[in-house]
Design a protein around this motif. Structure first.
Motif, PDB file in Angstrom:
ATOM      1  N   MET A   1       0.826  -1.207   0.000  1.00 20.53           N
ATOM      2  CA  MET A   1       0.000   0.000   0.000  1.00 20.53           C
ATOM      3  C   MET A   1       0.862   1.259   0.000  1.00 20.53           C
ATOM      4  N   ARG A   2       0.352   2.286  -0.668  1.00 25.45           N
ATOM      5  CA  ARG A   2       1.078   3.549  -0.761  1.00 25.45           C
ATOM      6  C   ARG A   2       0.482   4.607   0.170  1.00 25.45           C
ATOM      7  N   CYS A   3       1.316   5.543   0.568  1.00 23.49           N
ATOM      8  CA  CYS A   3       0.897   6.666   1.413  1.00 23.49           C
ATOM      9  C   CYS A   3      -0.229   7.438   0.711  1.00 23.49           C
ATOM     10  N   ARG A   4      -1.160   7.993   1.505  1.00 25.52           N
ATOM     11  CA  ARG A   4      -2.282   8.754   0.947  1.00 25.52           C
ATOM     12  C   ARG A   4      -1.820  10.039   0.278  1.00 25.52           C
ATOM     13  N   ILE A   5      -0.625  10.495   0.596  1.00 28.96           N
ATOM     14  CA  ILE A   5      -0.139  11.761   0.060  1.00 28.96           C
ATOM     15  C   ILE A   5       0.976  11.587  -0.969  1.00 28.96           C
ATOM     16  N   CYS A   6       1.985  10.812  -0.631  1.00 31.62           N
ATOM     17  CA  CYS A   6       3.088  10.601  -1.566  1.00 31.62           C
ATOM     18  C   CYS A   6       3.085   9.130  -2.004  1.00 31.62           C
ATOM     19  N   SER A   7       4.160   8.688  -2.614  1.00 27.55           N
ATOM     20  CA  SER A   7       4.155   7.307  -3.119  1.00 27.55           C
ATOM     21  C   SER A   7       5.020   6.374  -2.282  1.00 27.55           C
ATOM     22  N   ILE A  42     -11.345  21.644  11.438  1.00 26.59           N
ATOM     23  CA  ILE A  42     -11.176  22.139  10.076  1.00 26.59           C
ATOM     24  C   ILE A  42     -10.485  23.503  10.062  1.00 26.59           C
ATOM     25  N   ASP A  43     -10.847  24.385  11.003  1.00 27.62           N
ATOM     26  CA  ASP A  43     -10.214  25.707  11.070  1.00 27.62           C
ATOM     27  C   ASP A  43      -8.734  25.577  11.421  1.00 27.62           C
ATOM     28  N   TYR A  44      -8.486  24.644  12.280  1.00 26.40           N
ATOM     29  CA  TYR A  44      -7.111  24.372  12.695  1.00 26.40           C
ATOM     30  C   TYR A  44      -6.278  23.884  11.503  1.00 26.40           C
ATOM     31  N   LEU A  45      -6.876  22.999  10.717  1.00 23.85           N
ATOM     32  CA  LEU A  45      -6.180  22.468   9.534  1.00 23.85           C
ATOM     33  C   LEU A  45      -5.902  23.560   8.514  1.00 23.85           C
ATOM     34  N   VAL A  46      -6.885  24.430   8.299  1.00 23.47           N
ATOM     35  CA  VAL A  46      -6.717  25.531   7.349  1.00 23.47           C
ATOM     36  C   VAL A  46      -5.579  26.424   7.816  1.00 23.47           C
ATOM     37  N   ASN A  47      -5.559  26.673   9.112  1.00 19.63           N
ATOM     38  CA  ASN A  47      -4.511  27.502   9.700  1.00 19.63           C
ATOM     39  C   ASN A  47      -3.125  26.891   9.436  1.00 19.63           C
ATOM     40  N   ILE A  48      -3.018  25.617   9.635  1.00 23.17           N
ATOM     41  CA  ILE A  48      -1.745  24.923   9.412  1.00 23.17           C
ATOM     42  C   ILE A  48      -1.329  25.012   7.948  1.00 23.17           C
ATOM     43  N   ALA A  62      -2.089  18.486   6.281  1.00 25.32           N
ATOM     44  CA  ALA A  62      -3.242  19.351   6.566  1.00 25.32           C
ATOM     45  C   ALA A  62      -4.119  19.497   5.326  1.00 25.32           C
ATOM     46  N   LYS A  63      -3.500  19.734   4.175  1.00 25.19           N
ATOM     47  CA  LYS A  63      -4.267  19.891   2.934  1.00 25.19           C
ATOM     48  C   LYS A  63      -5.039  18.618   2.607  1.00 25.19           C
ATOM     49  N   HIS A  64      -4.378  17.498   2.814  1.00 22.36           N
ATOM     50  CA  HIS A  64      -5.022  16.218   2.546  1.00 22.36           C
ATOM     51  C   HIS A  64      -6.223  16.017   3.463  1.00 22.36           C
ATOM     52  N   LEU A  65      -6.067  16.343   4.739  1.00 24.36           N
ATOM     53  CA  LEU A  65      -7.145  16.173   5.715  1.00 24.36           C
ATOM     54  C   LEU A  65      -8.306  17.120   5.427  1.00 24.36           C
ATOM     55  N   ILE A  66      -7.988  18.325   4.925  1.00 24.26           N
ATOM     56  CA  ILE A  66      -9.042  19.282   4.560  1.00 24.26           C
ATOM     57  C   ILE A  66      -9.869  18.708   3.412  1.00 24.26           C
ATOM     58  N   GLU A  67      -9.190  18.130   2.432  1.00 23.68           N
ATOM     59  CA  GLU A  67      -9.897  17.510   1.303  1.00 23.68           C
ATOM     60  C   GLU A  67     -10.782  16.374   1.795  1.00 23.68           C
ATOM     61  N   ASP A  68     -10.246  15.617   2.742  1.00 20.86           N
ATOM     62  CA  ASP A  68     -11.000  14.511   3.337  1.00 20.86           C
ATOM     63  C   ASP A  68     -12.271  15.015   4.000  1.00 20.86           C
ATOM     64  N   GLU A  69     -12.128  16.110   4.746  1.00 21.86           N
ATOM     65  CA  GLU A  69     -13.271  16.712   5.448  1.00 21.86           C
ATOM     66  C   GLU A  69     -14.294  17.182   4.430  1.00 21.86           C
ATOM     67  N   GLY A  70     -13.831  17.758   3.356  1.00 22.06           N
ATOM     68  CA  GLY A  70     -14.706  18.266   2.312  1.00 22.06           C
ATOM     69  C   GLY A  70     -15.516  17.151   1.686  1.00 22.06           C
ATOM     70  N   ARG A  71     -14.917  15.985   1.611  1.00 17.65           N
ATOM     71  CA  ARG A  71     -15.604  14.842   1.034  1.00 17.65           C
ATOM     72  C   ARG A  71     -16.666  14.301   1.992  1.00 17.65           C
ATOM     73  N   ASN A  72     -16.331  14.322   3.277  1.00 13.15           N
ATOM     74  CA  ASN A  72     -17.240  13.764   4.288  1.00 13.15           C
ATOM     75  C   ASN A  72     -18.378  14.696   4.659  1.00 13.15           C
ATOM     76  N   VAL A  73     -18.020  15.986   4.781  1.00 13.65           N
ATOM     77  CA  VAL A  73     -19.027  16.962   5.210  1.00 13.65           C
ATOM     78  C   VAL A  73     -19.215  17.995   4.105  1.00 13.65           C
ATOM     79  N   LYS A  74     -20.438  18.172   3.660  1.00 15.61           N
ATOM     80  CA  LYS A  74     -20.715  19.168   2.625  1.00 15.61           C
ATOM     81  C   LYS A  74     -20.579  20.573   3.202  1.00 15.61           C
TER      82      LYS A  74
END
Ligand SMILES: [Zn+2]
Length: 76
Positions: A1-7, A42-48, A62-74
């Motif tokens: 398995m590969r990392c969710r962000i890099c390879s 989410i605010d904390y992640l954006v700040n980071i 942080a960017k990856h987690l923000i995208e994740d949040e966007g997918r889960n919560v509209k």
């Protein structure tokens, strides 16, 4: 398995060793922030992701987690 962000190969939680370390760091600091300032995850992640003092690894996580949040919560 590969990392969710890099390879790089996954170490734990879908992250490679460097991104896992950054992720754990982010989670650890959030507990302090949440406790002291009552910030939302989410605010904390954006700040980071925007903080120039944040390391590149942490920004990527942080960017990856923000995208994740966007997918889960509209967005409202
Ligand atoms: Zn990675």
């Amino acid at each position: 398995m590969r990392c969710r962000i890099c390879s790089r190969p996954v170490k734990e939680k879908g992250f490679c060793s460097v991104h896992l370390k950054a992720f754990l760091n982010i989670c650890e600091k959030f507990e302090v922030w949440e406790h002291a300032l009552g910030v939302l995850w989410i605010d904390y992640l954006v700040n980071i992701s925007k903080n120039s003092l944040t390391g590149e690894w942490a920004k990527e996580v942080a960017k990856h987690l923000i995208e994740d949040e966007g997918r889960n919560v509209k967005e409202k």
